[in-house]
Design an enzyme around this catalytic site. Structure first.
Site, PDB file in Angstrom:
ATOM      1  N   HIS A  58       0.860  -1.191   0.000  1.00  0.00           N
ATOM      2  CA  HIS A  58       0.000   0.000   0.000  1.00  0.00           C
ATOM      3  C   HIS A  58       0.898   1.243   0.000  1.00  0.00           C
ATOM      4  O   HIS A  58       1.963   1.247   0.609  1.00  0.00           O
ATOM      5  CB  HIS A  58      -0.904  -0.022   1.237  1.00  0.00           C
ATOM      6  N   GLU A 104      -3.941   2.204  -7.256  1.00  0.00           N
ATOM      7  CA  GLU A 104      -4.325   3.287  -6.358  1.00  0.00           C
ATOM      8  C   GLU A 104      -3.386   4.467  -6.583  1.00  0.00           C
ATOM      9  O   GLU A 104      -2.316   4.546  -5.948  1.00  0.00           O
ATOM     10  CB  GLU A 104      -4.196   2.853  -4.894  1.00  0.00           C
TER      11      GLU A 104
HETATM   12  P1  13P Z   1      -9.642   6.290   0.353  1.00  0.00           P
HETATM   13  O1  13P Z   1     -10.804   5.494  -0.169  1.00  0.00           O
HETATM   14  O2  13P Z   1      -9.880   6.871   1.713  1.00  0.00           O
HETATM   15  O3  13P Z   1      -9.171   7.291  -0.640  1.00  0.00           O
HETATM   16  O4  13P Z   1      -8.428   5.264   0.561  1.00  0.00           O
HETATM   17  C1  13P Z   1      -8.060   4.458  -0.506  1.00  0.00           C
HETATM   18  C2  13P Z   1      -7.084   3.473   0.007  1.00  0.00           C
HETATM   19  O5  13P Z   1      -5.982   3.812   0.349  1.00  0.00           O
HETATM   20  C3  13P Z   1      -7.550   2.077   0.118  1.00  0.00           C
HETATM   21  O6  13P Z   1      -6.489   1.219   0.333  1.00  0.00           O
END
Ligand code: 13P
Length: 269
Positions: A95, A167
């Protein structure tokens, strides 16, 4: 690999044991089991064990948010994949919060992916560029490096089973929360599959599940779930709100029920 839409709630470092139990209870009241949707909850390591006793396994699976790549030994403060293997189905690996706040390198992420498979846990590998990398035109290079290094030393079968979440760091609610446009997201998701194809062939590229994450909530989730090639979403802040998280699952359910557009068939001559 699975054709089910995958909805993952990453609770991050929030909720103590009783708060987590209350949230799970509310989610269980509100969310129905759907054959074509898999809902995964990733609470903090502290509460995985108690939630594993409470959870309705017809509705939810558990994920850890992190684990250490050695199986056991003198690593004070760490929890291994081996210790988690009977408790969770998935582990989130790489992450951006771990890469940025805890300086997890490409090599550490690669070792964690390998440890995950060694312990029969499916990795949810997170990849994505920062805002400055994006501005510098380095998105593809970053995605290339993160995907190719994390996937080195795996088998094609393992890659088929795993999950990759795109992400972009600038889209995560706590890092800026700029909403990514679904057509931009599609290009990067396609690029990720392209990388997988280069490394492990067309079958692995087709079967690997690719998710989107970044400020996803019940209002905007549809735009991402409708992307061709998007297998689900990884949700942060909205996963702590049971109305919003259940709304995301509802939206996925309705989208799955929409008739799929038929590809144009060639005219018969
Ligand atoms: P948010 O949905 O708060 O932007 O976070 C995304 C995330 O980091 C999920 O792993």
């Amino acid at each position: 690999m699975s054709d089910r839409t995958l909805i993952v709630g990453n609770w991050k470092m929030n909720l103590n044991t009783s708060e987590a139990s209350v949230l799970l209870h509310r989610l269980e009241e509100r969310i129905k089991a759907h054959q074509d949707i898999e809902v995964v909850l990733a609470p903090s390591t502290l509460v995985i064990q108690p939630l594993s006793l409470q959870i309705d396994r017809h509705k939810f699976r558990l994920a850890a948010q992190n684990a250490f790549f050695k199986d056991e030994g003198p690593f004070t403060g760490e929890v291994s994949f081996t210790q988690l293997r009977d408790l969770v189905h998935y582990v989130i690996i790489g992450h951006s919060e771990r890469r940025l706040h805890f300086e997890e390198s490409l090599g550490i992420v690669r070792d964690k992916v390998a440890a995950s498979f060694r312990n029969d846990i499916i990795p949810i590998l997170c990849v994505g560029e920062t805002q400055s990398e994006r501005r510098a035109g380095e998105t593809r290079q970053v995605l290339h490096d993160q995907v190719t290094s994390a996937l080195s030393n795996l088998t094609a079968n393992e890659v088929e089973d795993m999950v990759i979440a795109y992400e972009p760091v600038w889209a995560i609610s706590t890092f800026g929360g700029i909403l990514a446009k679904p057509d931009e997201v599609k290009k990067e998701m396609d690029f990720i599959r392209h990388q997988v194809r280069e490394l492990y062939g067309a079958k692995a590229a087709k079967r690997v599940r690719v998710l989107y994450g970044g400020s996803v909530d019940d209002q905007i989730v549809g735009g991402y779930l409708e992307i061709d090639g998007c297998d689900g979403v990884l949700v942060g802040a909205a996963s702590l709100n049971y109305h919003k998280f259940a709304g995301i699952v509802d939206r996925a359910y309705h989208i799955n029920r929409q008739p799929k557009e038929k590809p144009n068939e060639p005219d018969e001559k």
